[in-house]
Design an enzyme around this catalytic site. Sequence first.
Site, PDB file in Angstrom:
ATOM      1  N   PRO A  88       0.687  -1.346   0.181  1.00  0.00           N
ATOM      2  CG  PRO A  88      -0.722  -1.615   1.733  1.00  0.00           C
ATOM      3  CD  PRO A  88       0.496  -1.974   1.067  1.00  0.00           C
ATOM      4  CD  GLU A 115      -1.056  -4.995  10.246  1.00  0.00           C
ATOM      5  OE1 GLU A 115      -0.885  -3.910  10.029  1.00  0.00           O
ATOM      6  OE2 GLU A 115      -1.985  -5.764  10.315  1.00  0.00           O
ATOM      7  NE  ARG A 153      -5.529  -6.785 -21.528  1.00  0.00           N
ATOM      8  CZ  ARG A 153      -6.438  -7.293 -22.204  1.00  0.00           C
ATOM      9  NH1 ARG A 153      -6.799  -8.631 -21.811  1.00  0.00           N
ATOM     10  NH2 ARG A 153      -7.068  -6.717 -23.084  1.00  0.00           N
ATOM     11  CG  ASP A 168      -6.698  -3.353 -23.950  1.00  0.00           C
ATOM     12  OD1 ASP A 168      -7.704  -3.914 -24.482  1.00  0.00           O
ATOM     13  OD2 ASP A 168      -5.536  -4.086 -23.465  1.00  0.00           O
TER      14      ASP A 168
HETATM   15  C1  9D3 Z   1      -2.914  -0.538   9.326  1.00  0.00           C
HETATM   16  C2  9D3 Z   1      -2.385   0.123   7.910  1.00  0.00           C
HETATM   17  N1  9D3 Z   1      -2.651  -0.611   6.743  1.00  0.00           N
HETATM   18  C3  9D3 Z   1      -1.387   0.026   5.776  1.00  0.00           C
HETATM   19  C4  9D3 Z   1      -2.414   0.801   4.766  1.00  0.00           C
HETATM   20  C5  9D3 Z   1      -2.508  -2.225   7.131  1.00  0.00           C
HETATM   21  C6  9D3 Z   1      -2.155  -2.943   5.910  1.00  0.00           C
HETATM   22  C7  9D3 Z   1      -3.236  -3.045   4.968  1.00  0.00           C
HETATM   23  C8  9D3 Z   1      -3.104  -4.039   3.863  1.00  0.00           C
HETATM   24  C9  9D3 Z   1      -1.007  -3.734   5.677  1.00  0.00           C
HETATM   25  C10 9D3 Z   1      -0.682  -4.601   4.657  1.00  0.00           C
HETATM   26  C11 9D3 Z   1      -2.147  -4.653   3.599  1.00  0.00           C
HETATM   27  C12 9D3 Z   1      -1.903  -5.507   2.477  1.00  0.00           C
HETATM   28  N2  9D3 Z   1      -2.024  -4.858   1.049  1.00  0.00           N
HETATM   29  C13 9D3 Z   1      -1.112  -5.007   0.289  1.00  0.00           C
HETATM   30  O1  9D3 Z   1      -0.303  -6.005   0.440  1.00  0.00           O
HETATM   31  C14 9D3 Z   1      -1.083  -4.365  -0.829  1.00  0.00           C
HETATM   32  C15 9D3 Z   1      -2.089  -3.348  -1.544  1.00  0.00           C
HETATM   33  C16 9D3 Z   1      -3.205  -2.951  -0.870  1.00  0.00           C
HETATM   34  O2  9D3 Z   1      -3.725  -3.067   0.324  1.00  0.00           O
HETATM   35  N3  9D3 Z   1      -3.895  -1.945  -1.692  1.00  0.00           N
HETATM   36  C17 9D3 Z   1      -3.531  -1.653  -2.916  1.00  0.00           C
HETATM   37  N4  9D3 Z   1      -2.653  -2.241  -3.439  1.00  0.00           N
HETATM   38  C18 9D3 Z   1      -1.967  -3.155  -2.709  1.00  0.00           C
HETATM   39  S1  9D3 Z   1      -0.432  -3.854  -3.570  1.00  0.00           S
HETATM   40  C19 9D3 Z   1      -0.257  -4.878  -1.874  1.00  0.00           C
END
Ligand code: 9D3
Length: 252
Positions: A88, A115, A153, A168
Amino acid sequence: MRFAVITVLPDLITATLQQGVVGRAVGSGKITVSLHNPRDHTQDVHRTVDDRPFGGGPGMVLKPEPVGLAIEEARKSLPDAPVVYLSPQGRQFDQPVARVWCEHGSLILLCGRYEGIDERIIDQHVDEEVSLGDFVISGGELAAAVIIDVVSRLQPGVLGHPSSAIEDSFESSLLDHPHYTRPEAYNGQGVPDVLRSGDHAKIARWRRQQSVKRTQDRRPDLLLEANLDNADKQYLQQFDGPGPTSTKAEKK
Ligand code: 9D3
């Protein structure tokens, strides 16, 4: 294109590899995907891949040693591949990023769970960190599956018709036009007459106008990147409201 995916949940990736466009690309050898599970690089009886965070707090963190060993295993077969961490906190993935990655010829996709991953893995092994967007998913696997799909793709011969890749959305910076098929009436609603006219130039013009108008209405940010010709601009003018600079008061 060669992909390696580092994941503790490989089954979330395999479904993608067996179906549809990506499934056929794997079947014809146009892409290869190897899976590397940090759990296969543990030593303890419980095959532990996660642990509690230093400093306390909720949730668990992926341990560095098993993840590092899985990355090193992937590197043996893809020595020149950049390591991309799906998280994220990354910069947002898009079609231009996918086109750049195509040029590399290989990618190692690192999926987080819980996490996240011990930061020393990112410091020592990761070249790029990317996110799919501002929403929360439970881990990196679905994001890795999306990236495999998008990049596959773009490989020559993966899409049935070469023009499909060009047409696309986002390759042209325009949204797609509406599509219709049989029956001619569905729940009392018909199909635009132009599509049944047989006039192919007129159909092409209508579709272009639908694309341009939809992009203006729904994604005006994309329109700044689109190559609109004079006919497109003229078509859009009919929807111009009296803008703030064209009011009677300001015109003087
Ligand atoms: C407590 C704060 N959160 C972070 C924003 C916790 C958290 C949420 C989601 C920790 C890890 C995750 C897992 N998400 C991914 O691995 C992830 C992801 C996403 O959640 N949103 C958009 N793209 C991606 S790419 C990997």
